[in-house]
Design a protein around this motif. Structure first.
Motif, PDB file in Angstrom:
ATOM      1  N   VAL A   1      32.538 -10.134 -32.261  1.00  0.00           N
ATOM      2  CA  VAL A   1      33.076 -11.472 -32.429  1.00  0.00           C
ATOM      3  C   VAL A   1      34.333 -11.602 -31.581  1.00  0.00           C
ATOM      4  O   VAL A   1      35.290 -10.861 -31.753  1.00  0.00           O
ATOM      5  N   ARG A   2      34.296 -12.521 -30.650  1.00  0.00           N
ATOM      6  CA  ARG A   2      35.428 -12.708 -29.758  1.00  0.00           C
ATOM      7  C   ARG A   2      35.332 -14.093 -29.139  1.00  0.00           C
ATOM      8  O   ARG A   2      34.277 -14.507 -28.712  1.00  0.00           O
ATOM      9  N   ILE A   3      36.451 -14.784 -29.104  1.00  0.00           N
ATOM     10  CA  ILE A   3      36.503 -16.048 -28.380  1.00  0.00           C
ATOM     11  C   ILE A   3      36.678 -15.697 -26.916  1.00  0.00           C
ATOM     12  O   ILE A   3      37.589 -14.950 -26.552  1.00  0.00           O
ATOM     13  N   ASN A   4      35.804 -16.209 -26.100  1.00  0.00           N
ATOM     14  CA  ASN A   4      35.894 -15.950 -24.671  1.00  0.00           C
ATOM     15  C   ASN A   4      37.158 -16.617 -24.136  1.00  0.00           C
ATOM     16  O   ASN A   4      37.340 -17.813 -24.282  1.00  0.00           O
TER      17      ASN A   4
ATOM     18  N   MET B   1      46.154 -11.565 -20.890  1.00  0.00           N
ATOM     19  CA  MET B   1      45.542 -12.629 -21.671  1.00  0.00           C
ATOM     20  C   MET B   1      46.607 -13.452 -22.398  1.00  0.00           C
ATOM     21  O   MET B   1      46.569 -14.669 -22.401  1.00  0.00           O
ATOM     22  N   ALA B   2      47.603 -12.776 -23.006  1.00  0.00           N
ATOM     23  CA  ALA B   2      48.657 -13.479 -23.740  1.00  0.00           C
ATOM     24  C   ALA B   2      49.466 -14.376 -22.801  1.00  0.00           C
ATOM     25  O   ALA B   2      49.811 -15.507 -23.159  1.00  0.00           O
TER      26      ALA B   2
ATOM     27  N   ARG C   1      38.013 -21.892 -18.580  1.00  0.00           N
ATOM     28  CA  ARG C   1      37.442 -23.117 -19.151  1.00  0.00           C
ATOM     29  C   ARG C   1      37.760 -23.221 -20.644  1.00  0.00           C
ATOM     30  O   ARG C   1      38.156 -24.276 -21.132  1.00  0.00           O
ATOM     31  N   THR C   2      37.613 -22.119 -21.370  1.00  0.00           N
ATOM     32  CA  THR C   2      37.901 -22.123 -22.804  1.00  0.00           C
ATOM     33  C   THR C   2      39.389 -22.365 -23.050  1.00  0.00           C
ATOM     34  O   THR C   2      39.753 -23.184 -23.907  1.00  0.00           O
TER      35      THR C   2
END
Length: 182
Positions: free
Chosen positions: A98-101, A37-38, A105-106
């Protein structure tokens, strides 16, 4: 060369803050999953910050004023909307969810929103006696590295921010959005 490095650091400030926010909402990822992810965050933000100045450089002064004016409002809407969502969700009972997807796209939306100012900065490359493409490469690399670093800082910040990490991240995104239109 110093001008390019300072410009790169200034342009990377927004992506660094957003990366901290993204990292803070994914602290429970396994190390391998978090690394992936990073790296995606660094890639998206680095490429966007590297490409936008080239666009600004190519457009020159003719279209830049019109595009720069509208881009601030677009970035404002995206960042404030995401920040408000994070604030709302940080106050919910199930704060663990709580998490930003971080889907493509995001990440693309966030990368574009945080790099629109880099398009305006690209016009200044016309005024400096430097290789614009080398400058854009340096901007991309600095942004990518700082974004990866920001994600790791965000992951660790949850330990000392606790449940307030998402609220703090939401406030940071809203502040960046407001700063873009001010």
């Amino acid at each position: 060369m110093l001008e390019i490095l300072l410009l790169a650091l200034a342009l990377a400030a927004d992506t660094f803050a957003v990366s901290i926010t993204l990292g803070s909402t994914h602290q429970d990822y396994a190390k391998r999953q978090f690394l992936k992810m990073a790296l995606l965050i660094g890639m998206y933000f680095g490429v966007a910050q590297g490409v936008m100045p080239i666009i600004g450089y190519a457009l020159g002064s003719t279209l830049l004023g019109w595009l720069a004016e509208g881009s601030s409002w677009i970035a404002f809407l995206i960042l404030v909307g995401l920040g408000a969502k994070m604030l709302y969700e940080s106050r919910s009972d199930n704060g663990d969810d709580v998490r930003i997807n971080t889907n493509h796209r995001t990440l693309l939306s966030l990368a574009i929103a945080t790099s629109l100012d880099a398009m305006a900065a690209g016009f200044t490359l016309n005024l400096l006696a430097i290789n614009a493409y080398l400058a854009c490469l340096i901007i991309a690399l600095v942004t990518g590295v700082l974004s990866i670093l920001g994600a790791y800082i965000g992951r660790k910040s949850v330990n000392w921010l606790g449940s307030w990490a998402e609220a703090a991240g939401g406030l940071v995104l809203i502040a960046i959005g407001v700063n873009m239109v001010v």
